[in-house]
Write an enzyme that holds these catalytic residues in place. Structure first.
Site, PDB file in Angstrom:
ATOM      1  N   VAL A  76       0.840  -1.196   0.000  1.00  0.00           N
ATOM      2  CA  VAL A  76       0.000   0.000   0.000  1.00  0.00           C
ATOM      3  C   VAL A  76       0.880   1.253   0.000  1.00  0.00           C
ATOM      4  CG1 VAL A  76      -2.051  -1.017   1.066  1.00  0.00           C
ATOM      5  CG2 VAL A  76      -0.197  -0.137   2.522  1.00  0.00           C
ATOM      6  N   ARG A 100       4.110   2.482  -2.492  1.00  0.00           N
ATOM      7  CA  ARG A 100       4.245   2.983  -3.850  1.00  0.00           C
ATOM      8  C   ARG A 100       4.570   1.806  -4.761  1.00  0.00           C
ATOM      9  NH1 ARG A 100       1.725   6.683  -2.661  1.00  0.00           N
ATOM     10  NH2 ARG A 100       2.167   8.912  -2.839  1.00  0.00           N
ATOM     11  N   ASP A 144      -2.264  -2.541  -4.024  1.00  0.00           N
ATOM     12  CA  ASP A 144      -3.144  -1.382  -4.187  1.00  0.00           C
ATOM     13  C   ASP A 144      -2.451  -0.291  -4.992  1.00  0.00           C
ATOM     14  OD1 ASP A 144      -5.622   0.076  -3.533  1.00  0.00           O
ATOM     15  OD2 ASP A 144      -4.281   1.394  -2.397  1.00  0.00           O
ATOM     16  N   GLU A 204       0.205   3.458 -13.338  1.00  0.00           N
ATOM     17  CA  GLU A 204      -1.211   3.573 -13.006  1.00  0.00           C
ATOM     18  C   GLU A 204      -1.890   4.537 -13.985  1.00  0.00           C
ATOM     19  OE1 GLU A 204      -1.707   4.609  -8.897  1.00  0.00           O
ATOM     20  OE2 GLU A 204      -0.477   2.963  -8.195  1.00  0.00           O
ATOM     21  N   HIS A 214      -5.531   1.674  -6.279  1.00  0.00           N
ATOM     22  CA  HIS A 214      -4.960   2.763  -5.475  1.00  0.00           C
ATOM     23  C   HIS A 214      -6.063   3.476  -4.686  1.00  0.00           C
ATOM     24  CE1 HIS A 214      -1.293   5.675  -5.325  1.00  0.00           C
ATOM     25  NE2 HIS A 214      -1.933   5.638  -4.157  1.00  0.00           N
ATOM     26  N   SER A 236      -6.783   2.456  -1.141  1.00  0.00           N
ATOM     27  CA  SER A 236      -6.771   2.018   0.257  1.00  0.00           C
ATOM     28  C   SER A 236      -6.997   3.157   1.241  1.00  0.00           C
ATOM     29  CB  SER A 236      -5.448   1.315   0.577  1.00  0.00           C
ATOM     30  OG  SER A 236      -4.348   2.178   0.404  1.00  0.00           O
TER      31      SER A 236
END
Length: 321
Positions: free
Chosen positions: A228, A230, A254, A259, A278, A280
């Site tokens: 969680v 990077r 996550d 991305e 992404h 969380s």
């Protein structure tokens, strides 16, 4: 103090800045207009923290904003050599995301231990198949990242009966909550005994790619890995191989190196690898909390008071005091 120019990068959705009315002229920028507007701004609010535009557009010489605030915990997408070497004060959103992320990690741990995905699949198939699942109490976690997010994760897991070792950049003893915070050099020795390995570290040159084939090989074959922090903290190819070869028991990501995750990326289809976009730390009302946090710091800034959450630009995070 005369009227200041506040430059806001990103408007999706527009931050709530009503409290600034009459105290600053607010100017909005997108990626195209940002380079030309940066030298005119006294302060910059990075509302769109998913872009590299600020890092790419930061002026090599003065003038530049005296203060930059990012609506994120991580600052790696901002830090250019020019910004790092400037006299600009950088602050982040420390304090907003910690508990939501800790709850998200706890949810993943419970879901994997209790095989919720298996139960849902069997329900979909209308199959009555009794199974035994894992008891969380008495298991062990290694949480990498000893800042507020890592500490919240370790604290929340402890409430479930999970013994958590906290790993930071340097070793510290006498921590009032965790006793010893292990240094990064101790990580390889901690991995073999962990049932859960949670990565919540900042992205720096020292941490980039820290979870690779070598790290996964040191884990239990039953261990689960969660990131969680990077995306670039993990060598994704190595993680995929570790899950497919059952070097580790499973994983949850996550955050990702690129991305959004492309629709044709093979990560989507890896059995035993949980993918989330992404999210969380994003709970209902989180953007309002980010706006309020910035406004509180803005009040300090115009009053010439010390700002909260000042990032050490060379370290890449807010130092623990």
């Amino acid at each position: 103090m005369s009227e200041q120019v506040l430059l806001v990068f990103g408007t999706d959705p527009t931050p709530k800045l009503d409290r600034i009315a009459g105290r600053a002229r607010v100017v909005f920028a997108d990626e195209q207009s940002l380079p030309g507007l940066l030298p005119t701004a006294d302060a910059l609010l990075v509302w769109d923290f998913t872009s590299d535009a600020v890092r790419d557009a930061w002026p090599s010489e003065s003038p530049h904003p005296r203060w930059v605030h990012t609506a994120s915990a991580g600052v790696d997408r901002l830090l250019s050599p020019e910004l790092t070497g400037s006299d600009t004060v950088l602050t982040n959103a420390r304090g907003v995301f910690e508990q939501p992320i800790a709850e998200y990690v706890a949810g993943l741990v419970i879901a994997m231990a209790k095989d919720f995905s298996g139960t849902w699949e069997l329900q979909r198939q209308r199959r009555w198949k009794h199974r035994e699942t894992m008891r969380l109490a008495g298991t062990k976690a290694v949480v990498v990242g000893s800042g507020p997010i890592g500490r919240a994760i370790a604290r929340t897991l402890a409430a479930l009966g999970v013994e958590a070792d906290l790993v930071g950049r340097t070793e510290r003893s006498g921590d009032p909550e965790f006793g010893t915070v292990h240094g990064s050099a101790a990580l390889s020795g901690l991995l073999p005994s962990a049932d859960w390995v949670v990565c919540a570290a900042p992205l720096t040159e020292d941490t980039r790619g820290m979870f690779d084939t070598s790290a996964f090989a040191r884990m239990k074959s039953s261990a689960r890995f969660i990131n969680v922090g990077r995306g670039p903290l993990v060598v994704e190819k190595d993680l995929v191989d570790a899950v497919l070869k059952r070097t580790i028991g499973g994983a949850a990501l996550d955050v990702f190196e690129n991305e959004p995750l492309a629709a044709d990326d093979r990560i989507w289809d890896v059995p035993g690898l949980f993918v989330s976009p992404h999210m969380s730390g994003d709970t209902v009302g989180w953007r309002d909390a980010l706006s309020e946090q910035f406004l509180d710091n803005f009040d300090r800034w115009v009053a010439d008071e010390p700002l909260l959450n000042v990032v050490d630009k060379k370290l890449g995070y807010v130092p623990v005091t």
